[in-house]
Design a protein around this motif. Structure first.
Motif, PDB file in Angstrom:
ATOM      1  N   GLU A  75       0.813  -1.211   0.041  1.00  0.00           N
ATOM      2  CA  GLU A  75      -0.051   0.047   0.007  1.00  0.00           C
ATOM      3  C   GLU A  75       0.772   1.170   0.155  1.00  0.00           C
ATOM      4  OE1 GLU A  75      -0.917  -2.680   2.070  1.00  0.00           O
ATOM      5  OE2 GLU A  75      -2.083  -3.320   0.734  1.00  0.00           O
ATOM      6  N   LYS A  77       2.336   4.263  -1.531  1.00  0.00           N
ATOM      7  CA  LYS A  77       1.883   5.003  -2.573  1.00  0.00           C
ATOM      8  C   LYS A  77       2.663   5.493  -3.396  1.00  0.00           C
ATOM      9  CE  LYS A  77       0.619   9.262  -0.447  1.00  0.00           C
ATOM     10  NZ  LYS A  77      -0.720  10.160   0.071  1.00  0.00           N
ATOM     11  N   TYR A  78       4.284   5.596  -3.209  1.00  0.00           N
ATOM     12  CA  TYR A  78       5.292   6.143  -4.051  1.00  0.00           C
ATOM     13  C   TYR A  78       5.842   5.123  -4.777  1.00  0.00           C
ATOM     14  CZ  TYR A  78       3.913  10.346  -1.774  1.00  0.00           C
ATOM     15  OH  TYR A  78       3.326  11.506  -1.154  1.00  0.00           O
TER      16      TYR A  78
END
Length: 163
Positions: A75, A77-78
């Motif tokens: 999870e 996000k980058y």
């Protein structure tokens, strides 16, 4: 019958002793100076949570590799991470910013995965020679725009002799 039982017990004891001797030889062959991991509370790495690792260099004539270790969940996000590394030798501090790619352009993670967690060992210094023997410290802080940086589970430092 009692002699057979004693003979079997002696063989098992001898085998166990040999196994432990060989295992202890392999444990002593590690070239790691330090291999640290720090769990990030609630998988939320905040700016002020600096990861500090201290270690001793016993032979500054040898070259060492220094790595940043990272574990994050799927999870995260980058596709990258920015960190600030502060290398301290007791007198001087050298600050350096690093960016590491964590995923390909299509979003596939570059780290080794185990379920939902991905691990990386990323180079900070390669073939580095420390200026002297003694105590050193590396301080790592996250340098992303998000505070906290979520879904980072562990951060660490690995310092090993170059083989």
């Amino acid at each position: 019958m009692a002699q057979r039982i004693n003979l079997l017990l002696n063989k098992k004891t001898a085998f166990l002793f040999c196994f432990l001797l060989v295992a202890s030889l392999f444990v002593g062959c590690s070239s790691n100076v330090i291999d640290s991991n720090v769990e990030i509370p609630d998988r939320k790495w905040i700016y002020r949570n600096h990861i500090i690792t201290s270690f001793r260099i016993k032979d500054n004539a040898k070259a060492y590799n220094v790595y940043f270790k990272l574990r994050h969940t799927a999870e995260y996000k980058y596709s990258n991470i920015f960190i600030l590394a502060h290398f301290k030798d007791g007198k001087n501090t050298v600050n350096q910013r690093f960016e590491f790619q964590l995923a390909k352009n299509d979003g596939e993670w570059l780290g080794s995965g185990s379920g939902n967690v991905f691990s990386y060992t990323l180079p900070l210094l390669e073939n580095h020679r420390f200026p002297r023997n003694g105590k050193f410290e590396i301080e790592i802080e996250q340098n992303m725009r998000d505070n906290p940086l979520v879904e980072v589970s562990d951060v660490g430092i690995l310092v090993e002799e170059v083989k």
